[in-house]
Design an enzyme around this catalytic site. Structure first.
Site, PDB file in Angstrom:
ATOM      1  CG  ASP A  74      -2.500  -0.704   0.928  1.00 44.26           C
ATOM      2  OD1 ASP A  74      -2.447  -1.102   0.073  1.00 44.26           O
ATOM      3  OD2 ASP A  74      -2.752  -1.131   1.847  1.00 44.26           O
TER       4      ASP A  74
ATOM      5  CE  LYS B 117      -8.948   1.342  -2.529  1.00 42.29           C
ATOM      6  NZ  LYS B 117      -8.993   1.629  -4.021  1.00 42.29           N
TER       7      LYS B 117
ATOM      8  CG  MET C  26      -8.146   7.811   5.883  1.00 42.88           C
ATOM      9  SD  MET C  26      -9.036   6.114   5.906  1.00 42.88           S
ATOM     10  CE  MET C  26      -9.730   4.864   6.671  1.00 42.88           C
TER      11      MET C  26
END
Length: 282
Positions: A61, A83, A198
């Site tokens: 990732d 991502k 996030m």
């Protein structure tokens, strides 16, 4: 037993002793879902480090640092599957199907994720598909940023004098918006400490929802960016001020947001600074 271990490892360097350790076999045709930890390469587990050295393919990732990949099997194929919000990214379904294809091709597949694969890392979705497709897998937990990243910022996620409960939540849903499945009325007052992943992009909206649901506007907020890395930085404010922080374009990401009284310990616990940041292992 301890005498046997002493005889077995006598005279060996500390890390060399691991060469004789009985690690579980990383079999061809299997997938290991491994948590890399919150930032510093040194925070990966022994099982994770073992997998790095054994894997044929590493699907990693965006939050996995290059320093960690330098520890990998030099002949392993490396596939980037990062991502990041607002940037072109591979679709989750494509990543998962790729894991299945690689395993069916007889590869030892390491799926390397930042933090812990099961904490907002979509590891559950990948494990679900692997199980459905009959692919053997192992889950190797990692230190999640909401615990380890805060510790590197001098913030204990729990402390006996402040909280006996903590809530972890994501700051965006699968479409990138403010999570719609969260009961903000319940969350606002359910625990003294709320840790948000996030959440910077929607921090203003989240703060408004929490205040409207009864949370004290004067509650402490800390934003820890690039946790457990030499680039770590921390911003502190109140919940009422969080909206203005969320509108800023200069807050580095990835970032973890913590709401509640535990950030008050930073003044005394701020240990990761100055020369300590020079060691890239953490």
């Amino acid at each position: 037993m301890f005498r046997w271990l002493r005889r077995r490892f006598l005279g060996q360097g500390h890390f060399a002793r691991l060469d004789a350790a009985h690690f579980p076999a990383f079999e061809p045709g299997t997938v290991w879902l491994v948590g890399a930890g919150p930032g510093a390469p040194g925070l990966i587990s022994l099982l994770g480090y073992h997998a790095l050295g054994q894997a044929d393919v590493i699907v990693y990732d965006a939050l996995v640092g290059g320093g960690l990949l330098e520890m990998a099997n030099p002949s392993a194929e490396r596939i980037y599957a990062g991502k990041r919000g607002g940037k072109p990214s591979p679709k989750q379904a494509d990543i998962t199907l790729r894991l299945v294809e690689l395993a069916r091709g007889g590869k030892k597949v390491l799926r390397l994720k930042g933090g812990d694969p099961m904490m907002f890392g979509r590891g559950g979705e990948e494990a679900e598909t692997l199980a459905r497709e009959g692919i053997a897998f192992r889950i190797v937990p990692g230190i999640t940023a909401g615990v380890g990243g805060l510790a590197y910022a001098g913030i204990p996620v729990t402390h006996r004098d402040t909280n006996q409960a903590v809530i972890f939540l994501t700051g965006h849903d699968e479409k990138g918006g403010v999570p719609q499945g969260v009961d903000w009325q319940a969350v606002a007052t359910a625990a003294p400490v709320i840790v948000m992943y996030m959440a910077v992009k929607h921090l203003g909206s989240i703060a408004e929802k929490l205040i409207a649901a009864g949370r004290d506007p004067g509650d402490r907020v800390a934003i820890v960016s690039n946790a457990a890395s030499p680039a770590q930085s921390v911003l502190e404010a109140t919940l009422a001020q969080a909206g203005a922080l969320g509108e800023r374009q200069d807050i580095p990401t990835p970032a973890i947001v913590v709401l509640g009284p535990v950030s008050r310990y930073r003044e005394a616990f701020d240990w990761y600074r100055d020369a300590l940041k020079e060691n890239t292992l953490g």
